[in-house]
Write a protein that holds these residues in place. Structure first.
Motif, mmCIF file in Angstrom:
data_model
loop_
_atom_site.group_PDB
_atom_site.id
_atom_site.type_symbol
_atom_site.label_atom_id
_atom_site.label_comp_id
_atom_site.label_asym_id
_atom_site.label_seq_id
_atom_site.Cartn_x
_atom_site.Cartn_y
_atom_site.Cartn_z
ATOM 1 N N ARG A 145 33.231 47.743 35.203
ATOM 2 C CA ARG A 145 32.022 47.172 35.809
ATOM 3 C C ARG A 145 31.933 45.659 35.649
ATOM 4 N N ASP A 146 32.420 45.136 34.522
ATOM 5 C CA ASP A 146 32.116 43.752 34.161
ATOM 6 C C ASP A 146 33.162 42.721 34.567
ATOM 7 N N THR A 147 34.277 43.133 35.133
ATOM 8 C CA THR A 147 35.307 42.160 35.453
ATOM 9 C C THR A 147 36.054 42.537 36.725
ATOM 10 N N GLU A 148 36.507 41.528 37.447
ATOM 11 C CA GLU A 148 37.321 41.752 38.645
ATOM 12 C C GLU A 148 38.802 41.817 38.292
ATOM 13 N N GLN A 149 39.147 41.458 37.068
ATOM 14 C CA GLN A 149 40.537 41.507 36.610
ATOM 15 C C GLN A 149 40.612 42.341 35.326
ATOM 16 N N PRO A 150 40.507 43.666 35.474
ATOM 17 C CA PRO A 150 40.426 44.521 34.287
ATOM 18 C C PRO A 150 41.649 44.458 33.389
ATOM 19 N N GLN A 251 42.406 54.511 45.851
ATOM 20 C CA GLN A 251 42.625 53.087 46.117
ATOM 21 C C GLN A 251 43.718 52.879 47.161
ATOM 22 N N GLN A 255 43.437 50.702 50.690
ATOM 23 C CA GLN A 255 44.173 49.445 50.667
ATOM 24 C C GLN A 255 45.167 49.365 51.818
#
Length: 330
Positions: A145-150, A251, A255
């Motif tokens: 949830r908190d990052t675009e680059q997990p 995904q 994609q």
């Protein structure tokens, strides 16, 4: 004959040098031990007569009070077979890294409710040699949830923790929600000679990783009394990787960029090798609230059966439900 004599002398000299390396391996700090280990392993593969099979000498003695098995006993199902498993896990955790091919120990624990998972994580945080001071609690949902680059976020968090606590314990809750993009970072942590490049090299092989995943309460109840913990372990491992491959497939369908699709294909291959990095898997015993919830479920099923509108057929998930699911090994 002179040539044979020289070759014999050369082999004896090489053997003496290998013996000296083993002594260094026993005497020096962990980083130097790792470097010597790599050299010895390469010599062992290429010149087995110079470095024979017995070269893996013990490195140090673990604190017998570290990784106490009674902590695991308290959260695994009751019974002698599960106690044996908790001893096996703690023995593995106490084994020096060099004798584990410098691979971190990884365990998946399946719980019936978020509350049971949270309680287990808090309890297990007391296990490492330095207790809660060297435990890291993470939640895969927050990573998603908190990052675009997990992957980068997970790597940074692990590297900072492992630099401070090389033999620490990483507890990753709700691992079934781990973003597919973060899988490579987890794989790096669990690989042989694993680690990260993060302001220098950070090694991960002396640490332990416990991945907590939530599964249906009926399944956890059913397998907790199983006489075959190894079969349960296979089921739990397969369930995690089935979840990950389902997320991966979703995904892929969304994609259309070729580079992104290639990256997802690489993650697919990584999942295959990651499956082999998991050393143990087991269910967590039901907590009081979970037991009450299970009684309500069983009672509701009985009521429906009496009404005649539906025949209760027992728990929805039983041991062996994942027998038909196979994670392809490379």
């Amino acid at each position: 004959l002179r040539l044979l004599d020289k070759l014999s002398d050369l082999e004896q000299s090489a053997a003496a040098a290998a013996g000296a390396l083993v002594q260094l391996l026993q005497a020096h700090a962990s980083d130097i031990q790792r470097q010597i280990y790599v050299v010895l392993r390469q010599l062992h593969v290429k010149y087995p007569s110079v470095v024979p099979d017995g070269w893996r000498s013990p490195v140090g003695t673990a604190d017998p009070k570290a990784w106490p098995s009674e902590v695991l006993d308290g959260i695994l199902p009751s019974g002698s077979r599960w106690r044996e498993l908790s001893v096996d896990i703690t023995d593995k955790l106490r084994t020096p890294a060099a004798q584990r091919s410098y691979k971190a120990t990884a365990v998946i624990l399946a719980c019936a409710t978020a509350e049971d998972c949270s309680h287990a994580a808090t309890t297990l945080s007391a296990m490492p040699p330095r207790g809660a001071a060297c435990s890291l609690l993470l939640n895969a949902t927050n990573i998603a949830r908190d990052t675009e680059q997990p992957a980068a976020a997970l790597q940074a968090t692990l590297a900072q923790f492992l630099r401070r606590c090389p033999t620490g314990l990483v507890l990753l809750q709700q691992v079934e929600q781990l973003p597919v993009a973060a899988v490579p970072a987890l794989h790096n942590a669990l690989s042989e000679l694993g680690g990260f490049q993060y302001s220098g090299t950070v090694h991960s092989s002396s640490a332990a990783y416990i991945l907590l995943m939530q599964m249906p309460i009926e399944y956890i109840s059913a397998v907790s009394t199983s006489p075959e913990p190894s079969r349960v372990a296979d089921d739990i491992k397969d369930a995690f990787f089935v979840e990950q491959r389902q997320l991966l497939q979703q995904q892929r369908l969304q994609q259309h960029d070729s580079a992104a699709r290639e990256a997802l294909a690489a993650v697919d291959r990584i999942l295959t090798t990651l499956h082999r990095r998991i050393d143990f898997a087991a269910p967590i015993r039901l907590g009081a609230a979970a037991e009450a919830e299970l009684r309500d479920v069983v009672k509701a099923q009985g009521t429906v059966a009496l009404d005649g509108s539906q025949v209760a057929s027992g728990p929805e998930f039983q041991e062996g439900d994942f027998d038909g699911v196979h994670v392809e090994e490379a």
